[in-house]
Write a protein that holds these residues in place. Structure first.
Motif, mmCIF file in Angstrom:
data_model
loop_
_atom_site.group_PDB
_atom_site.id
_atom_site.type_symbol
_atom_site.label_atom_id
_atom_site.label_comp_id
_atom_site.label_asym_id
_atom_site.label_seq_id
_atom_site.Cartn_x
_atom_site.Cartn_y
_atom_site.Cartn_z
ATOM 1 N N UNK A 121 0.811 -1.219 0.000
ATOM 2 C CA UNK A 121 0.000 0.000 0.000
ATOM 3 C C UNK A 121 0.844 1.268 0.000
ATOM 4 N N UNK A 122 2.112 1.153 0.432
ATOM 5 C CA UNK A 122 2.965 2.331 0.498
ATOM 6 C C UNK A 122 3.379 2.828 -0.890
ATOM 7 N N UNK A 123 2.944 2.124 -1.919
ATOM 8 C CA UNK A 123 3.234 2.600 -3.274
ATOM 9 C C UNK A 123 2.643 3.983 -3.514
ATOM 10 N N UNK A 124 1.564 4.306 -2.772
ATOM 11 C CA UNK A 124 0.937 5.622 -2.967
ATOM 12 C C UNK A 124 1.830 6.746 -2.478
ATOM 13 N N UNK A 125 2.894 6.416 -1.756
ATOM 14 C CA UNK A 125 3.804 7.441 -1.256
ATOM 15 C C UNK A 125 4.829 7.868 -2.306
ATOM 16 N N UNK A 126 4.822 7.233 -3.483
ATOM 17 C CA UNK A 126 5.725 7.635 -4.558
ATOM 18 C C UNK A 126 5.034 8.659 -5.446
ATOM 19 N N UNK A 127 5.818 9.542 -6.046
ATOM 20 C CA UNK A 127 5.254 10.599 -6.892
ATOM 21 C C UNK A 127 5.851 10.522 -8.309
ATOM 22 N N UNK A 128 5.602 9.415 -9.023
ATOM 23 C CA UNK A 128 6.203 9.296 -10.363
ATOM 24 C C UNK A 128 5.555 10.224 -11.383
ATOM 25 N N UNK A 129 6.334 10.583 -12.389
ATOM 26 C CA UNK A 129 5.816 11.275 -13.569
ATOM 27 C C UNK A 129 6.371 10.566 -14.788
#
Length: 691
Positions: A121-129
């Motif tokens: 669930x911690x994937x939401x803490x990444x800010x990819x573009x």
């Protein structure tokens, strides 16, 4: 195979301060290598090439500077960043990259996040573009090697289409097979959502500017027929195993092979097939002169005359009878190193003699001038009349070279298989013993032909038209052939026409012993060389693919002639591939045809790497500069980007690093670290560290 170039950018203050702490580059390189291996097994029409790897700190200006170079100047296909996508104060990657994009690719971002969310669930803490700048696709990955690997693996099969379309590929033609075909080519199982018919899905993708494109856009090479990123249906009938493998020259495009029918062989197997199928060298009679340099002797050579042919003094001094001993003696004659008669010397007489001059008859030794003293001179003081010999105990023939002491008449002076070198003294030795002509192996005459409608002469005036390529292969190969002492014939450029190619080869076979071609050996409808060799000239293709990088399509064939066979080396059109395969395959063959035996191949030496060098799923011949450092160690440095189309990778190169495939490395490493020793094939002269 078109290459999609990649730049890997690690963004980390820690790694920038100490490169040894970085683990992301190895991890991402391994993912790319695995993708290449999978694509190769699936006969995909693309190949990833990691062109450059860099580490920069979490600094917005430095990030943008490197991305601007890779996108605007180098025009790489794909830029991958890792690091700086979190919530920390120094995490500025999304901001640095985001404001540089011309177009965003939210679908790629969604794909990466969805894959990561299935893991944590911690994937939401990444800010990819993700998005496109000019013609380059850019994606940002998290700094964790594990997270970066998972993100890249989730989309890497889609990225070839993304990169090709960003480079300007035509969406309509590439989507002609529908989404099912696109998914099959990418090795994907397809969407989990209910399918509409393929036409509807294709229309949706096309209208939305979906991911597709033309592989050939990024390949700046001389080769043709590299494919368009998709495979046509399998032929309805299978050729019997005893039929020719090449395409019918007159066959419709739809009936041509969609993957190579030629088995992939190793470099060692290719060398063996070449050596076994070359004709025997022929023998000629050649005059002993400076033009003999480079030839190989076809027989033992014996001395016609002895050297020296007479007893000769090895010092300046006086010829004496060694039994006379010390004392004062009259000088009765002079013996110079010149033709002529000399007085017979009697006991109690001496003769002045120079180095190399014949010993007077009757003399039995020479006393050095340092062991004498002038006892009496002529009235004008110009000549000595009597000389005192101070040396005692002279031996018989002391300071005298006997007849044949260097070489005796009838003695073998050079063995069969000896090369006549420019610095080894072979020409001088032959001349000194009276040999005027020798039997040598004839050097083959080599013809060089470029092929392709797109290829134009390098010195043609005016700018290039769209799709044209200046011919660098032919001048490069002609120069390399001449530099190695062989006779080269320029066979010009043959257009992609079966008739033109047939006439060119037919004419060449009358005047040359070996033909080298570049281009026209892949799978396109204009790749006519293999079928022309087999079907028009009844030739034999001994191999058509080699497991190596660069140079996979390299082909070796023979065509029957009146005397035996004539070899044809069909090299890839990419300039670096053509040059590498020339040194690896063609040059040893030319040397074998010239009479070389066990040493037909160029020498291979161990060298120490000055930096890390990446490995590939295929054995690679990496262009490099080998130098001797101040400690006497042979060190090697890469010439930079190794794209097969990049002729600049050979500028200054004097060696090819023989790098193993990743599967051949026991600990599964994806690179050779700095300080490790690898084998290097020497293709030029060694340099010192200061050069």
């Amino acid at each position: 195979m078109p290459e999609l170039t990649v730049g890997l950018l690690v963004i980390s203050d820690t790694a920038a301060a100490d490169h040894a702490t970085d683990r992301a580059i190895d991890t991402l390189t391994a993912v790319i290598a695995e993708a290449n291996a999978a694509a190769d097994l699936a006969h995909a029409s693309y190949e990833w090439l990691v062109d450059e790897r860099r580490i920069v700190p979490d600094d917005k200006d430095k990030i943008q500077e490197k991305i601007r170079e890779w996108c605007d100047v180098r025009q790489l296909s794909l830029v991958i960043t890792t690091g700086g996508t979190g919530f920390g104060l120094r995490d500025v990657t999304p901001e640095a990259v985001g404001e540089m994009l011309d177009k965003t690719a939210s679908g790629l971002v969604h794909g990466m996040l969805a894959a990561s969310l299935r893991i944590t669930p911690f994937a939401v803490m990444s800010r990819p573009v993700a998005g496109i700048r000019k013609h380059t696709v850019i994606i940002t990955l998290p700094g964790s090697p594990k997270g970066a690997k998972e993100n890249l693996e989730s989309i890497i099969k889609l990225l070839p289409h993304a990169c090709v379309q960003a480079a300007g590929g035509d969406s309509r033609s590439l989507h002609s097979g529908g989404v099912r075909q696109l998914e099959a080519e990418a090795g994907l199982t397809g969407s989990a959502t209910p399918r509409t018919n393929s036409h509807d899905r294709h229309s949706h993708l096309h209208e939305s500017g979906g991911i597709s494109g033309d592989d050939s856009v990024r390949s700046h090479s001389h080769s043709h027929g590299c494919g368009h990123g998709h495979h046509a249906p399998t032929p309805r009938t299978k050729q019997p195993s005893d039929e020719l493998l090449s395409n019918e020259l007159s066959a419709d495009v739809t009936r041509r092979h969609r993957s190579s029918p030629y088995p992939m062989i190793s470099v060692a197997q290719a060398h063996k097939l070449i050596a076994e199928n070359l004709p025997l060298p022929t023998i000629i009679r050649h005059k002993v002169s400076e033009t003999l340099v480079g030839y190989i002797l076809a027989e033992d050579v014996t001395a016609v005359e002895s050297v020296p042919a007479f007893r000769a003094s090895i010092v300046d001094g006086y010829a004496v009878l060694h039994t006379d001993g010390t004392g004062i003696y009259p000088v009765v004659s002079v013996s110079h190193a010149a033709a002529g008669e000399s007085k017979v010397l009697s006991s109690g007489e001496i003769a002045r003699i120079t180095t190399g001059a014949p010993l007077p008859s009757g003399a039995t030794a020479v006393v050095m001038v340092e062991d004498t003293r002038i006892a009496e001179k002529t009235e004008d003081g110009s000549e000595e009349l009597r000389v005192e010999v101070l040396a005692s105990g002279l031996e018989n023939m002391e300071n005298v070279r006997e007849v044949g002491s260097d070489v005796r008449a009838g003695e073998v002076i050079l063995r069969k298989g000896t090369q006549i070198t420019a610095i080894g003294g072979e020409v001088g030795l032959l001349a000194s013993v009276g040999v005027q002509q020798v039997n040598v192996y004839r050097k083959p005459v080599v013809g060089v032909l470029s092929t392709g409608d797109e290829v134009v002469y390098h010195d043609r005036e005016g700018p290039l038209k769209l799709g044209e390529v200046r011919d660098s292969n032919r001048p490069t190969l002609l120069a390399a052939i001449c530099a190695r002492g062989f006779n080269a014939v320029d066979l010009s450029i043959a257009k992609d026409s079966a008739e033109t190619l047939e006439e060119t080869i037919k004419d060449a076979l009358k005047s040359v012993d070996v033909i080298i071609t570049t281009g026209g050996v892949s799978m396109g409808e204009k790749d006519l060389l293999k079928p022309t060799i087999e079907r028009t000239f009844s030739g034999t293709i001994h191999f058509g693919r080699v497991a190596m990088k660069p140079g996979k399509p390299t082909t070796f064939a023979t065509i029957p002639s009146a005397s035996s066979v004539k070899p044809i080396f069909a090299l890839p059109g990419n300039p670096a591939s053509a040059n590498v395969t020339f040194h690896l395959f063609v040059l040893p063959a030319l040397r074998q045809l010239s009479g070389y035996r066990e040493n037909a191949h160029l020498p291979t030496i161990p060298v120490t790497m000055e930096h890390d060098v990446p490995l590939d799923p295929r054995p690679e011949f990496h262009r490099a500069v080998v130098r001797v450092d101040r400690g006497g160690t042979l060190v090697a440095r890469s010439t930079g980007g190794q794209r097969s189309s990049r002729i600049g990778s050979l500028q200054g190169a004097n060696a090819l690093l023989c790098l193993p495939a990743t599967s051949e490395v026991g600990d599964k490493r994806t690179r050779i670290p700095r300080g490790d020793v690898v084998s290097a094939l020497l293709i030029g002269e060694l340099q010192s560290l200061d050069i």
